[in-house]
Motif scaffolding. Sequence first.
Motif, PDB file in Angstrom:
ATOM      1  N   VAL A  37       0.874  -1.220   0.074  1.00 41.40           N
ATOM      2  CA  VAL A  37      -0.162  -0.066  -0.127  1.00 41.40           C
ATOM      3  C   VAL A  37       0.907   1.137  -0.068  1.00 41.40           C
ATOM      4  CG1 VAL A  37      -1.759   1.486   1.420  1.00 41.40           C
ATOM      5  CG2 VAL A  37      -1.891  -1.187   1.284  1.00 41.40           C
ATOM      6  N   GLY A  38       2.066   1.103   0.779  1.00 41.72           N
ATOM      7  CA  GLY A  38       2.765   2.386   0.709  1.00 41.72           C
ATOM      8  C   GLY A  38       3.537   2.589  -0.671  1.00 41.72           C
ATOM      9  N   VAL A  39       3.920   1.534  -1.343  1.00 41.58           N
ATOM     10  CA  VAL A  39       4.498   1.739  -2.674  1.00 41.58           C
ATOM     11  C   VAL A  39       3.541   2.155  -3.683  1.00 41.58           C
ATOM     12  CG1 VAL A  39       5.436   0.338  -4.504  1.00 41.58           C
ATOM     13  CG2 VAL A  39       6.281  -0.056  -2.214  1.00 41.58           C
ATOM     14  N   LEU A  40       2.278   1.774  -3.412  1.00 43.67           N
ATOM     15  CA  LEU A  40       1.252   2.047  -4.528  1.00 43.67           C
ATOM     16  C   LEU A  40       0.809   3.833  -4.148  1.00 43.67           C
ATOM     17  CD1 LEU A  40      -0.931   1.625  -6.603  1.00 43.67           C
ATOM     18  CD2 LEU A  40      -2.470   1.096  -4.656  1.00 43.67           C
ATOM     19  N   LEU A  41       0.789   4.092  -2.748  1.00 40.16           N
ATOM     20  CA  LEU A  41       0.531   5.616  -2.744  1.00 40.16           C
ATOM     21  C   LEU A  41       1.596   6.473  -2.912  1.00 40.16           C
ATOM     22  CD1 LEU A  41      -1.109   5.164   0.992  1.00 40.16           C
ATOM     23  CD2 LEU A  41      -2.173   5.972  -1.246  1.00 40.16           C
TER      24      LEU A  41
END
Length: 83
Positions: A37-41
């Motif tokens: 999720v962090g990478v996506l954000l």
Amino acid sequence: MAAGGAFVKGGLGCIVTFAVAAGCALALGGSAHLDAVGVLLLFLMGGVVGLIVFAIYNKGLRDAARGVPPPVTGSGEEPRDRP
């Protein structure tokens, strides 16, 4: 370059920048973790920044092609000595 290319370059640039920052933190004895999720954000935020930069760049190209002069930041006159 198309808008999609600007989005991808911005997203990947953001991920790489934060990966380098995490690597520096690890090298200095700190810690870092990574989740999907962090990478996506990060990718989305970088992509939006890439689109904004792309739009501003294209506006400059269009203005230059039409011969629109750049905005004047000063009066254009040399300062005069006041009596």
